[in-house]
Design an enzyme around this catalytic site. Sequence first.
Site, PDB file in Angstrom:
ATOM      1  N   GLY A  20     -10.938 -17.775  13.340  1.00 26.19           N
ATOM      2  CA  GLY A  20     -10.959 -16.404  13.615  1.00 26.19           C
ATOM      3  C   GLY A  20     -11.533 -15.323  12.242  1.00 26.19           C
TER       4      GLY A  20
ATOM      5  CE1 TYR B 100      -2.163  -6.123  10.530  1.00 24.55           C
ATOM      6  CE2 TYR B 100      -4.237  -6.912  10.398  1.00 24.55           C
ATOM      7  CZ  TYR B 100      -3.299  -6.252   9.935  1.00 24.55           C
ATOM      8  OH  TYR B 100      -3.735  -5.294   9.179  1.00 24.55           O
TER       9      TYR B 100
ATOM     10  CB  ILE C 193      -0.954  -0.079   1.207  1.00 21.74           C
ATOM     11  CG1 ILE C 193      -1.890  -1.008   1.248  1.00 21.74           C
ATOM     12  CG2 ILE C 193      -2.050   1.155   1.291  1.00 21.74           C
ATOM     13  CD1 ILE C 193      -2.551  -1.373   2.381  1.00 21.74           C
TER      14      ILE C 193
ATOM     15  CE  LYS D 126      -1.862  -2.292  11.341  1.00 23.24           C
ATOM     16  NZ  LYS D 126      -1.085  -1.341  10.982  1.00 23.24           N
TER      17      LYS D 126
ATOM     18  CB  SER E 271      -6.854  -3.376   9.685  1.00 17.69           C
ATOM     19  OG  SER E 271      -7.718  -4.555   9.403  1.00 17.69           O
TER      20      SER E 271
ATOM     21  CG  ASN F 289       7.724  -4.161  13.036  1.00 18.08           C
ATOM     22  OD1 ASN F 289       8.860  -3.767  12.913  1.00 18.08           O
ATOM     23  ND2 ASN F 289       6.939  -4.353  11.680  1.00 18.08           N
TER      24      ASN F 289
END
Length: 334
Positions: free
Chosen positions: A295, A149, A12, A153, A124, A99
């Site tokens: 999930g 992940y 992106i 966010k 997201s 990270n």
Amino acid sequence: MKVLVTGCCGYIGSHTCVELLDNNYEVIGLDNFSNSKKEVLDKIKRITSKSIKFYEGNMLNEELLSRIFVENKIDAVIDFAAYKAVGESISIPIDYYINNVSSVLILLKVMKKYKCKRLVFSSSATVYGTPNKVPITEDSPIGGTTNPYGTSKLMVEHILKDVYKSDPTWDICILRYFNPIGAHSSSLLGENPNGIPANLLPYITRVANGKLAELSVFGDDYDTKDGTGIRDYIHVVDLARGHIKALQKLEKEKKGLYIYNLGTGTGYSVLDIVRTFEKTNDMKIKYRIAPRREGDVASCYADPSKAREELGFECEKTLVDMLKDAWNFEKRNF
Ligand code: UD1
């Protein structure tokens, strides 16, 4: 206006650099090539006939970040530098939180020090967890993420809200992406995940070119029109344009913290995608029905009206454009 783009060579990030340069922004790029390639810099130049000023390194490196701010009068930051593989995040959560979360804290600290308080952040639709209704509006409850992940966010969204609350001279735009797919129409830029792809489109293009034998369709017993999962697929070039709209909003409005969904508002099932890919590119995709993937939610698509009304953002590309561009990129590069 000078914009620092972290993760500028990623999927992106690279498309957004093209849009920024085409809109006459000066781009300062940072990337450590952990999931991208150096040649992307040349490709951005071939498409735009312009260069970005590039720094190689990690956003966790506070000294490097400070140097970037000292050497350039940065007006705004767009932060794409993050890990994004859901499955991997479950195996190595510490790496993901360092990270994706610690790096943002360092970025915010350095931005504050150099009095640059304008930030566009890549979030997201995963922050909505299992949505309580579709289409999803920005005021829907967030939380209930199912992997590190997604939780990373969500955590950064909370951090940004606290930062803004403590100091309303910040100018922050959180963009919640739905499912970005497709590639640049030049076929120079696109998605190139390491290893076996976890996401639907890169998996399909690798079945199409014979590198993978068949697609597993994860579940055909969801409460959807054909039983397969429904998502809001958005062309990566439209998504990149959304960042320009967000920057323009921050430039012209009063200070604030803004949150927008970036999606088309249309949901397509996995089988819709397979069939449209086959028809668009005139080929067969071998698939089999497999058990549900842990999930996954049945249905997730955006209500895009807030971005349309407040940013003037509308998607221009169709699903056929997305699937044609994805396949052209795969054919030309792999
Ligand atoms: C996931 C993440 C999202 C992230 C996005 C892009 C979750 C719940 N979702 O979205 O946060 O932003 O990836 O990295 O954390 N499918 C198959 N077979 C496959 C692959 C996928 O049937 O081999 C199906 C899935 O079950 C789903 C749809 O295709 O219904 C899209 O899957 P995928 O491309 O992985 O994206 P999401 O899971 O929606």
